[in-house]
Design a protein around this motif. Structure first.
Motif, PDB file in Angstrom:
ATOM      1  N   TYR A  21       0.813  -1.212   0.000  1.00  0.00           N
ATOM      2  CA  TYR A  21       0.000   0.000   0.000  1.00  0.00           C
ATOM      3  C   TYR A  21       0.850   1.267   0.000  1.00  0.00           C
ATOM      4  O   TYR A  21       0.306   2.368   0.067  1.00  0.00           O
ATOM      5  CB  TYR A  21      -0.928   0.004   1.208  1.00  0.00           C
ATOM      6  CG  TYR A  21      -1.883  -1.175   1.248  1.00  0.00           C
ATOM      7  CD1 TYR A  21      -2.516  -1.635   0.102  1.00  0.00           C
ATOM      8  CD2 TYR A  21      -2.153  -1.834   2.450  1.00  0.00           C
ATOM      9  CE1 TYR A  21      -3.387  -2.709   0.140  1.00  0.00           C
ATOM     10  CE2 TYR A  21      -3.032  -2.911   2.503  1.00  0.00           C
ATOM     11  CZ  TYR A  21      -3.637  -3.349   1.340  1.00  0.00           C
ATOM     12  OH  TYR A  21      -4.516  -4.410   1.382  1.00  0.00           O
ATOM     13  N   ASP A 131      -7.680  -0.453   5.165  1.00  0.00           N
ATOM     14  CA  ASP A 131      -9.040  -0.082   4.758  1.00  0.00           C
ATOM     15  C   ASP A 131      -8.988   1.098   3.786  1.00  0.00           C
ATOM     16  O   ASP A 131      -9.594   1.079   2.701  1.00  0.00           O
ATOM     17  CB  ASP A 131      -9.825   0.287   6.026  1.00  0.00           C
ATOM     18  CG  ASP A 131     -11.322   0.397   5.809  1.00  0.00           C
ATOM     19  OD1 ASP A 131     -11.804   0.114   4.700  1.00  0.00           O
ATOM     20  OD2 ASP A 131     -12.023   0.761   6.780  1.00  0.00           O
ATOM     21  N   LYS A 134      -7.675   0.229   0.235  1.00  0.00           N
ATOM     22  CA  LYS A 134      -8.653  -0.443  -0.624  1.00  0.00           C
ATOM     23  C   LYS A 134      -9.651   0.567  -1.199  1.00  0.00           C
ATOM     24  O   LYS A 134     -10.055   0.465  -2.364  1.00  0.00           O
ATOM     25  CB  LYS A 134      -9.376  -1.524   0.169  1.00  0.00           C
ATOM     26  CG  LYS A 134      -8.469  -2.665   0.610  1.00  0.00           C
ATOM     27  CD  LYS A 134      -9.155  -3.544   1.639  1.00  0.00           C
ATOM     28  CE  LYS A 134      -8.172  -4.518   2.270  1.00  0.00           C
ATOM     29  NZ  LYS A 134      -8.749  -5.264   3.385  1.00  0.00           N
ATOM     30  N   LEU A 135     -10.031   1.541  -0.385  1.00  0.00           N
ATOM     31  CA  LEU A 135     -10.974   2.561  -0.865  1.00  0.00           C
ATOM     32  C   LEU A 135     -10.321   3.481  -1.893  1.00  0.00           C
ATOM     33  O   LEU A 135     -10.968   3.922  -2.848  1.00  0.00           O
ATOM     34  CB  LEU A 135     -11.520   3.358   0.315  1.00  0.00           C
ATOM     35  CG  LEU A 135     -12.330   2.546   1.334  1.00  0.00           C
ATOM     36  CD1 LEU A 135     -12.786   3.426   2.489  1.00  0.00           C
ATOM     37  CD2 LEU A 135     -13.528   1.867   0.676  1.00  0.00           C
ATOM     38  N   ALA A 137      -8.088   2.494  -3.977  1.00  0.00           N
ATOM     39  CA  ALA A 137      -8.077   1.683  -5.201  1.00  0.00           C
ATOM     40  C   ALA A 137      -9.434   1.666  -5.886  1.00  0.00           C
ATOM     41  O   ALA A 137      -9.528   1.504  -7.113  1.00  0.00           O
ATOM     42  CB  ALA A 137      -7.648   0.253  -4.868  1.00  0.00           C
ATOM     43  N   GLN A 138     -10.506   1.856  -5.082  1.00  0.00           N
ATOM     44  CA  GLN A 138     -11.861   1.894  -5.639  1.00  0.00           C
ATOM     45  C   GLN A 138     -12.254   3.280  -6.136  1.00  0.00           C
ATOM     46  O   GLN A 138     -13.348   3.465  -6.653  1.00  0.00           O
ATOM     47  CB  GLN A 138     -12.867   1.436  -4.579  1.00  0.00           C
ATOM     48  CG  GLN A 138     -12.718  -0.027  -4.179  1.00  0.00           C
ATOM     49  CD  GLN A 138     -13.606  -0.401  -3.006  1.00  0.00           C
ATOM     50  OE1 GLN A 138     -14.614   0.255  -2.736  1.00  0.00           O
ATOM     51  NE2 GLN A 138     -13.243  -1.462  -2.297  1.00  0.00           N
ATOM     52  N   GLY A 139     -11.341   4.247  -5.954  1.00  0.00           N
ATOM     53  CA  GLY A 139     -11.598   5.587  -6.477  1.00  0.00           C
ATOM     54  C   GLY A 139     -12.307   6.528  -5.532  1.00  0.00           C
ATOM     55  O   GLY A 139     -12.762   7.594  -5.948  1.00  0.00           O
ATOM     56  N   TRP A 140     -12.395   6.183  -4.256  1.00  0.00           N
ATOM     57  CA  TRP A 140     -13.050   7.078  -3.304  1.00  0.00           C
ATOM     58  C   TRP A 140     -12.240   8.365  -3.150  1.00  0.00           C
ATOM     59  O   TRP A 140     -11.008   8.327  -3.083  1.00  0.00           O
ATOM     60  CB  TRP A 140     -13.145   6.418  -1.940  1.00  0.00           C
ATOM     61  CG  TRP A 140     -14.234   5.409  -1.766  1.00  0.00           C
ATOM     62  CD1 TRP A 140     -14.626   4.453  -2.642  1.00  0.00           C
ATOM     63  CD2 TRP A 140     -15.055   5.246  -0.601  1.00  0.00           C
ATOM     64  NE1 TRP A 140     -15.631   3.702  -2.116  1.00  0.00           N
ATOM     65  CE2 TRP A 140     -15.922   4.163  -0.857  1.00  0.00           C
ATOM     66  CE3 TRP A 140     -15.138   5.885   0.617  1.00  0.00           C
ATOM     67  CZ2 TRP A 140     -16.860   3.725   0.071  1.00  0.00           C
ATOM     68  CZ3 TRP A 140     -16.067   5.467   1.551  1.00  0.00           C
ATOM     69  CH2 TRP A 140     -16.924   4.402   1.284  1.00  0.00           C
ATOM     70  N   GLN A 282     -13.846  -5.263   6.501  1.00  0.00           N
ATOM     71  CA  GLN A 282     -14.343  -4.496   5.358  1.00  0.00           C
ATOM     72  C   GLN A 282     -14.305  -5.260   4.045  1.00  0.00           C
ATOM     73  O   GLN A 282     -14.419  -4.679   2.986  1.00  0.00           O
ATOM     74  CB  GLN A 282     -13.508  -3.206   5.221  1.00  0.00           C
ATOM     75  CG  GLN A 282     -13.591  -2.292   6.416  1.00  0.00           C
ATOM     76  CD  GLN A 282     -15.001  -1.832   6.695  1.00  0.00           C
ATOM     77  OE1 GLN A 282     -15.700  -1.349   5.808  1.00  0.00           O
ATOM     78  NE2 GLN A 282     -15.443  -1.986   7.938  1.00  0.00           N
ATOM     79  N   ASP A 284     -12.550  -8.447   1.361  1.00  0.00           N
ATOM     80  CA  ASP A 284     -11.266  -8.834   0.784  1.00  0.00           C
ATOM     81  C   ASP A 284     -10.487  -9.734   1.731  1.00  0.00           C
ATOM     82  O   ASP A 284      -9.473  -9.345   2.318  1.00  0.00           O
ATOM     83  CB  ASP A 284     -10.427  -7.605   0.430  1.00  0.00           C
ATOM     84  CG  ASP A 284      -9.157  -7.976  -0.354  1.00  0.00           C
ATOM     85  OD1 ASP A 284      -9.015  -9.164  -0.693  1.00  0.00           O
ATOM     86  OD2 ASP A 284      -8.337  -7.095  -0.612  1.00  0.00           O
TER      87      ASP A 284
END
Length: 288
Positions: A21, A131, A134-135, A137-140, A282, A284
């Protein structure tokens, strides 16, 4: 938008995840008298405990300076960061968040820095960062990630037992009278970190009883909810394995790791410290 992650050296997370990360660390400074060492940079865990044993002196700590944080944030901006999420040890326990916030204001024209008080330390900070990664990576957007972390942090738990309260008393984390009584009676204090504040919750007579009490307290908080777990210890790996097995029998664990507690925290509680921490799961399950 490129979002990067920063923490301090109280964070526990497996090294491969720190690398995966790209989590950057601002180290706490450990002071043995006139000698100063950057935690996990200039001094490792083995040397830390050797120095304590040899000197009989409890070292002091100081948070990363404003200048060190500003340098780290500027470095990330140079590498292309548009926003930075900087997650740190509880503000009630350390001035780290304050240093980070002052540095954030200094670099605000170059990069947007969000400073997050974890209201915790150790593994919960690590899980918060995982956490967040991962967010990202999801574009948040960073602001939404921060709001999410600030909600999740209230559900994290930290319960741990210390061999005695000498270190915590000397570092000012518990009262002197509590520490003296603990040593006199040879009891094992069980401590909780809630709302960013340390409290002695109960005292037991054996290590086995302490582990059972830690699991019981954790179960009362998390019930049957899915959680990620970090068992952290200071030079007591076999007891850490036992605690993990006890936790697995009682909790709905999705991901877990065992780690040596970071020396930036061990300095306050001493050898033989053993803790069980949780953070809401969360998704994964293959992350570890």
């Amino acid at each position: 938008m490129t979002v990067k992650l920063v923490t301090d050296s109280t964070c526990n997370l497996p090294p491969h995840l720190m690398a995966l990360y790209d989590i950057r660390v601002a180290p706490v400074t450990i002071h043995f008298g006139m000698d100063a060492y950057k935690a996990d940079v200039d001094i490792d865990t083995a040397e830390f405990y050797r120095k304590i044993a040899a000197s009989g002196i409890l070292p002091q700590t100081s948070q990363p300076s404003v200048g060190e944080f500003a340098h780290l944030y500027n470095t990330l901006a140079d590498e292309g960061a548009d926003e930075i999420i900087s997650v740190h040890v509880a503000a009630r326990l350390s001035g780290t968040c304050q240093s980070a916030a002052l540095a954030a204001s200094q670099v605000s024209k170059r990069v947007q820095v969000y400073v997050v008080d974890s209201m915790a330390g150790s593994a919960p900070i690590g899980w918060m960062l995982a956490d967040a990664a991962k967010l990202i990576a999801q574009g948040w957007p960073a602001a939404e990630i921060v709001a999410h972390l600030e909600n999740q942090r209230t559900q994290a738990t930290i319960f741990f037992a210390v061999d005695n309260l000498k270190f915590a008393q000397m570092s000012g984390r518990v009262g002197r009278l509590t520490g003296v009584l603990s040593a006199m009676l040879n009891i094992k204090p069980v401590i909780g970190l809630e709302g960013g504040q340390i409290n002695v919750l109960t005292k037991v007579r054996s290590n086995k009883a302490a582990m059972r009490q830690i699991v019981t307290l954790t179960k009362e908080r998390v019930k049957n909810n899915s959680v990620n777990v970090g068992v952290v210890h200071a030079q007591t790996p076999e007891r850490a394995k036992t605690l993990m097995e006890l936790a697995k029998a009682e909790l709905n664990i999705q991901q877990a790791f065992i780690a040596e507690i970071r020396i930036s925290l061990a300095v306050h509680f001493g050898p033989e410290t053993l803790g069980l921490t949780t953070y809401p799961f969360q998704g994964d399950v293959n992350a570890l």
